[in-house]
Design a protein around this motif. Structure first.
Motif, PDB file in Angstrom:
ATOM      1  N   UNK A   1     -12.031  -1.597  -4.067  1.00 24.36           N
ATOM      2  CA  UNK A   1     -12.001  -2.886  -3.382  1.00 24.36           C
ATOM      3  C   UNK A   1     -10.969  -3.847  -3.929  1.00 24.36           C
ATOM      4  N   UNK A   2     -10.315  -3.475  -5.059  1.00 20.19           N
ATOM      5  CA  UNK A   2      -9.295  -4.342  -5.672  1.00 20.19           C
ATOM      6  C   UNK A   2      -7.970  -4.217  -4.892  1.00 20.19           C
ATOM      7  N   UNK A   3      -7.051  -5.184  -5.080  1.00 14.76           N
ATOM      8  CA  UNK A   3      -5.760  -5.075  -4.383  1.00 14.76           C
ATOM      9  C   UNK A   3      -5.033  -3.792  -4.791  1.00 14.76           C
ATOM     10  N   UNK A   4      -4.261  -3.267  -3.874  1.00 16.68           N
ATOM     11  CA  UNK A   4      -3.467  -2.073  -4.160  1.00 16.68           C
ATOM     12  C   UNK A   4      -2.003  -2.385  -3.835  1.00 16.68           C
ATOM     13  N   UNK A   5      -1.104  -1.580  -4.401  1.00 24.39           N
ATOM     14  CA  UNK A   5       0.331  -1.888  -4.287  1.00 24.39           C
ATOM     15  C   UNK A   5       1.098  -0.703  -3.721  1.00 24.39           C
ATOM     16  N   UNK A   6       2.241  -0.990  -3.116  1.00 22.56           N
ATOM     17  CA  UNK A   6       3.096   0.105  -2.638  1.00 22.56           C
ATOM     18  C   UNK A   6       3.523   0.928  -3.844  1.00 22.56           C
ATOM     19  N   UNK A   7       3.578   2.263  -3.681  1.00 30.24           N
ATOM     20  CA  UNK A   7       3.922   3.091  -4.845  1.00 30.24           C
ATOM     21  C   UNK A   7       5.431   3.201  -5.046  1.00 30.24           C
ATOM     22  N   UNK A   8       6.229   2.752  -4.077  1.00 34.92           N
ATOM     23  CA  UNK A   8       7.692   2.740  -4.230  1.00 34.92           C
ATOM     24  C   UNK A   8       8.236   1.594  -3.377  1.00 34.92           C
ATOM     25  N   UNK A   9       9.372   0.983  -3.804  1.00 37.99           N
ATOM     26  CA  UNK A   9       9.935  -0.119  -3.019  1.00 37.99           C
ATOM     27  C   UNK A   9      10.459   0.360  -1.668  1.00 37.99           C
TER      28      UNK A   9
ATOM     29  N   UNK B   1      11.991  -4.445  -1.086  1.00 36.11           N
ATOM     30  CA  UNK B   1      10.783  -5.267  -1.221  1.00 36.11           C
ATOM     31  C   UNK B   1       9.601  -4.359  -1.561  1.00 36.11           C
ATOM     32  N   UNK B   2       8.607  -4.967  -2.159  1.00 38.52           N
ATOM     33  CA  UNK B   2       7.365  -4.238  -2.442  1.00 38.52           C
ATOM     34  C   UNK B   2       6.187  -5.067  -1.946  1.00 38.52           C
ATOM     35  N   UNK B   3       5.066  -4.368  -1.728  1.00 39.82           N
ATOM     36  CA  UNK B   3       3.940  -5.059  -1.103  1.00 39.82           C
ATOM     37  C   UNK B   3       2.633  -4.944  -1.870  1.00 39.82           C
ATOM     38  N   UNK B   4       1.742  -5.882  -1.606  1.00 43.98           N
ATOM     39  CA  UNK B   4       0.381  -5.855  -2.164  1.00 43.98           C
ATOM     40  C   UNK B   4      -0.587  -5.914  -0.993  1.00 43.98           C
ATOM     41  N   UNK B   5      -1.596  -5.070  -1.012  1.00 41.48           N
ATOM     42  CA  UNK B   5      -2.573  -5.024   0.075  1.00 41.48           C
ATOM     43  C   UNK B   5      -3.920  -5.453  -0.478  1.00 41.48           C
ATOM     44  N   UNK B   6      -4.473  -6.514   0.114  1.00 36.99           N
ATOM     45  CA  UNK B   6      -5.682  -7.121  -0.443  1.00 36.99           C
ATOM     46  C   UNK B   6      -6.634  -7.465   0.704  1.00 36.99           C
ATOM     47  N   UNK B   7      -7.154  -6.475   1.412  1.00 41.51           N
ATOM     48  CA  UNK B   7      -7.957  -6.748   2.605  1.00 41.51           C
ATOM     49  C   UNK B   7      -9.269  -7.464   2.296  1.00 41.51           C
ATOM     50  N   UNK B   8      -9.737  -7.363   1.029  1.00 38.33           N
ATOM     51  CA  UNK B   8     -10.999  -8.016   0.671  1.00 38.33           C
ATOM     52  C   UNK B   8     -10.803  -9.445   0.165  1.00 38.33           C
ATOM     53  N   UNK B   9      -9.556  -9.913   0.176  1.00 36.77           N
ATOM     54  CA  UNK B   9      -9.292 -11.298  -0.208  1.00 36.77           C
ATOM     55  C   UNK B   9      -9.559 -11.596  -1.659  1.00 36.77           C
TER      56      UNK B   9
ATOM     57  N   UNK C   1       7.145  -9.311  -1.948  1.00 36.69           N
ATOM     58  CA  UNK C   1       8.126  -9.948  -2.830  1.00 36.69           C
ATOM     59  C   UNK C   1       9.273  -8.973  -3.070  1.00 36.69           C
ATOM     60  N   UNK C   2      10.348  -9.506  -3.645  1.00 34.28           N
ATOM     61  CA  UNK C   2      11.483  -8.633  -3.940  1.00 34.28           C
ATOM     62  C   UNK C   2      11.069  -7.618  -5.008  1.00 34.28           C
TER      63      UNK C   2
ATOM     64  N   UNK D   1       8.740  -9.032 -11.030  1.00 35.85           N
ATOM     65  CA  UNK D   1       7.298  -9.087 -11.271  1.00 35.85           C
ATOM     66  C   UNK D   1       6.809 -10.512 -11.561  1.00 35.85           C
ATOM     67  N   UNK D   2       7.718 -11.395 -11.920  1.00 37.08           N
ATOM     68  CA  UNK D   2       7.299 -12.772 -12.214  1.00 37.08           C
ATOM     69  C   UNK D   2       7.040 -13.566 -10.931  1.00 37.08           C
ATOM     70  N   UNK D   3       7.624 -13.119  -9.838  1.00 37.18           N
ATOM     71  CA  UNK D   3       7.507 -13.892  -8.594  1.00 37.18           C
ATOM     72  C   UNK D   3       6.139 -13.705  -7.948  1.00 37.18           C
ATOM     73  N   UNK D   4       5.590 -14.825  -7.476  1.00 38.97           N
ATOM     74  CA  UNK D   4       4.303 -14.754  -6.758  1.00 38.97           C
ATOM     75  C   UNK D   4       4.601 -14.227  -5.339  1.00 38.97           C
ATOM     76  N   UNK D   5       3.873 -13.216  -4.864  1.00 40.46           N
ATOM     77  CA  UNK D   5       4.174 -12.673  -3.539  1.00 40.46           C
ATOM     78  C   UNK D   5       3.952 -13.706  -2.434  1.00 40.46           C
TER      79      UNK D   5
END
Lengths: 428, 275
Positions: free
Chosen positions: A285-293, A301-309, A319-320, A324-328
């Motif tokens: 249920x935690x956020x998941x991330x793209x495994x490659x840009x 770009x890379x993505x974060x998937x957080x369907x449970x908010x 984000x680019x 890693x410092x940038x907030x998506x």
């Protein structure tokens, strides 16, 4: 020529080949193999074992299982096995058809009747070959054990080689509801010149996932539909239960499915890119991330998937890549935003899945070979043929006793049947 | 379910204590010619087996899958099958009493290691669900138990003539020990082979390939070949006694490596097993 053939197919050679395969198999299990796609593990192994790496490099031990010498050894082993199987089968046939052994040992004063009765009670079959001569046998079919085992091994080895030589595989990638037409490109193929092809359109109609309380998948199945020229036929395939259809086998892969974000991206030059950004199934249920840009022109770009908010009410974060410092930047379906100089529209969510497609001959002969090996192995252990030959003479009864493979293991059974314990008795 | 798991570890420890007592009594009784102590040891082992059965049953219920995934489960199941095997053998075959001198401590070691590794529960991975996996594992449990028995007879044969063996009572003669080690090596070969083949069927249904030279698969094949070489050497080349027993020890070492060490190689598809 005959001598070469004889030495190549001798029992001694078979044992030597087994030892050879065992030694190099063990080495191949220890040293990561490039032929098995273990290049990364090999680089680590080489770093940790510099001396061994030099030796292995000199001996060509990084692709043992696909090397010509290992495959030749297996081929010679298969030939030796074939000839051993023929020889064993002929020997089993002779043993099966042979008359009882000549009785030699004399039991003075004994008569055959009570011995035959005791043997019958112990489960022996009785055959009267001539007046006063009895052949009693138990588990006589056990003479075929070695032969059965070797037939099974030969069938399995031959069919395994056929399967390995003729199977072609590919990975088909689908979005929910997508139809794959014959001839369309695969996500990945083993042999691009001869990819598997069902010859009919087929469609991915969705995954069905049940989970444990922890969120870990318990069962995963996929619904696929195949067009037979008149109507769509729905079939289900799940992990451990592949679907066999039109000479092809389709496997659902654990972990090769999940959610996706469908994106329309306009780059700095004004070009439009349609992207399906994949995220693997979320177990906890935690956020998941793209495994490659994802590369869009010069920008990744890379993505974060957080369907449970958990992190943000909006499910998609972008984000680019590498920053890693940038907030998506977060988006909900229908939103448009600027990400790393790109204009990104989050069009919709989708489901995706990938399936292994294989074209191969039926695997059933291989499994039949396995079953025969199993039967032969059990027969070798549990089906020991015993033979007792009795011949009445003036002074008593002459007998011979034979228990194949397990010399002296059935002495107590023999003694119980003969009703005596005689130290002079020896088995062959 | 959580309650079952909380009780299960205590029941496991109780079984371990009984096995420890049983092993001690049988060793002492056999070396000191005290048959009543030996008999008491066997009775304790049987009670221990019953309690061990309960522990595994509770584990099965609590974990939601058979005891064949984690180190705790695998070692405990191996111990259980070996103990059940030796008890069945004692009931059926004369002259097998003395084997307990070797097997009871071996079972104690397996169960002790099991408890030492900790009873953490893991969910069954998706590909581990299915009858072929259950058969695959079950055949290997039997094969490993047969390998322990075979090794036991072999080691007892090797110790014949030593001062230790001279003190053991109730053991069959050297020829019988040699013969029994051969018989159980045959059983190991049979069940190991069937275990490997059911594993190949499982792999075919799970991953679309029946053989992939995975380290665990390869070591398993190597072990099977070595037991095959042992059987051929005995049957066709007349190797027996000490030489045969030493070859058997080598085969057993390979079996242990194959079952308990190769799955730690990161490149193995079996890396979910025994962790």
């Amino acid at each position: 020529m005959r001598r070469i053939l004889d030495s190549l197919t001798s029992r001694r050679t078979s044992i030597a080949l087994m030892a050879f395969v065992a030694v190099f198999g063990a080495l191949g299990a220890w040293i990561p193999q490039t032929s098995l796609g273990q290049s990364d593990a090999l680089a680590i192994w080489q770093r940790n074992n510099p001396l061994m790496a030099r030796i292995a490099d000199a001996l060509g031990l990084y692709a043992i299982f696909s090397s010509w010498w290992f495959l030749t050894a297996l081929a010679v082993f298969a030939v030796a096995l074939a000839i051993a199987t023929v020889r064993l089968t002929r020997a089993s046939w002779r043993a099966w058809r042979s008359p009882g052994r000549a009785p030699r040992t004399l039991l003075q004063g004994a008569s055959a009747g009570p011995i035959v009765d005791r043997a019958k009670r112990a489960g022996f079959r009785v055959r009267t070959e001539a007046p006063g001569r009895y052949v009693l046998d138990r588990r006589g079919f056990g003479v075929w054990a070695s032969s059965v085992l070797h037939i099974g091994m030969l069938l399995s080895l031959v069919w395994a080689a056929l399967l390995l030589g003729t199977t072609t595989g590919a990975i088909a990638d689908f979005s929910l509801g997508e139809v794959r037409e014959p001839g369309m490109q695969y996500y990945a193929v083993e042999d691009a010149t001869d990819p598997p092809e069902l010859g009919v359109p087929w469609r991915f109609d969705g995954m069905d996932v049940t989970t444990w309380s922890s969120g870990v998948p318990k069962e995963v199945s996929a619904t696929l539909s195949f067009y037979d020229g008149a109507a769509w036929i729905e079939r289900t395939t799940s992990v451990n239960h592949p679907l066999r259809i039109k000479g092809h086998t389709i496997y659902t892969q654990p972990g090769e499915f999940g959610d996706a974000a469908l994106l329309r991206i306009i780059d700095a030059d004004g070009a439009e890119h349609l992207i399906r950004m994949d995220f693997y199934f979320i177990e906890d249920g935690q956020p998941t991330y793209t495994d490659a840009p994802y590369a869009i022109g010069d920008v990744s770009i890379e993505g974060r998937w957080d369907p449970n908010g958990v992190r943000d009410p909006k499910p998609l974060g972008l984000r680019q890549a590498g920053d890693s410092a940038a907030e998506p930047v977060t988006l909900a379906p229908g939103d448009t935003a600027k990400v790393a100089g790109l204009t990104v529209e989050f069009v919709d969510t989708a489901e995706w899945a990938r399936f292994i497609v294989q074209r191969s001959p039926s695997v059933l002969p291989l499994f039949l070979g396995f079953a025969i090996i199993g039967l032969g192995s059990l027969m070798l252990y549990a089906w020991i043929p015993r033979e007792l030959v009795l011949e009445e003479t003036d002074g008593g009864v002459r007998y011979s006793w034979h228990a194949a493979r397990m010399s002296r293991a059935y002495v107590s059974e023999r003694d119980a049947i003969l009703g005596t314990v005689a130290d002079d008795m020896e088995e062959r | 379910m959580e309650q079952a798991l909380a009780i299960e570890i205590r029941v496991h420890v109780a079984a371990l204590a009984l096995y420890a007592l049983a092993a001690g009594l049988v060793l002492f009784g056999t070396t000191m010619s005290k048959p009543r102590l030996t008999k008491a040891g066997h009775i304790l082992a049987q009670i221990g087996l019953a309690i061990h059965t309960m522990a595994l049953g509770l584990r099965w219920y609590g974990a939601g899958h058979g005891p064949y995934l984690t180190r705790y489960e695998v070692l405990s199941s191996n111990a259980w099958v070996t103990m059940a095997f030796v008890q069945a053998l004692r009931l059926r075959t004369r002259g097998s009493e003395g084997l307990a001198v070797f097997v009871y401590p071996a079972v104690l070691l397996l169960l002790g290691l099991s408890i030492y590794t900790g009873p953490e529960v893991k969910m069954l991975p998706l590909t581990f669900r299915g009858i072929w996996l259950v058969l695959h594992v079950a055949f290997y449990f039997v094969a490993f138990a047969a390998a322990i028995l075979s090794l036991g007879y072999g080691v007892l044969h090797l110790t014949r003539g030593t001062r230790f063996a001279g003190r053991l009572t109730g053991l069959p003669d050297a020829a019988a020990l040699d013969r029994e080690s051969y018989r159980f090596a045959g059983l190991t070969f049979a069940f190991w082979g069937i275990g490997m083949l059911t594993g190949a069927i499982w792999a075919y249904y799970s991953w679309g390939r029946f053989w992939g030279w995975d380290p665990v698969e390869t070591w398993s094949l190597v072990t099977w070949f070595v037991y095959g070489i042992y059987l051929h050497a005995r049957r066709f080349y007349g190797i027996k006694g000490r030489k045969a027993a030493l070859l058997l020890v080598f085969g057993f070492v390979l079996a242990v490596i194959s079952l308990f060490f190769t799955s730690f190689l990161t490149t193995s598809l079996h890396s979910e097993y025994f962790h």
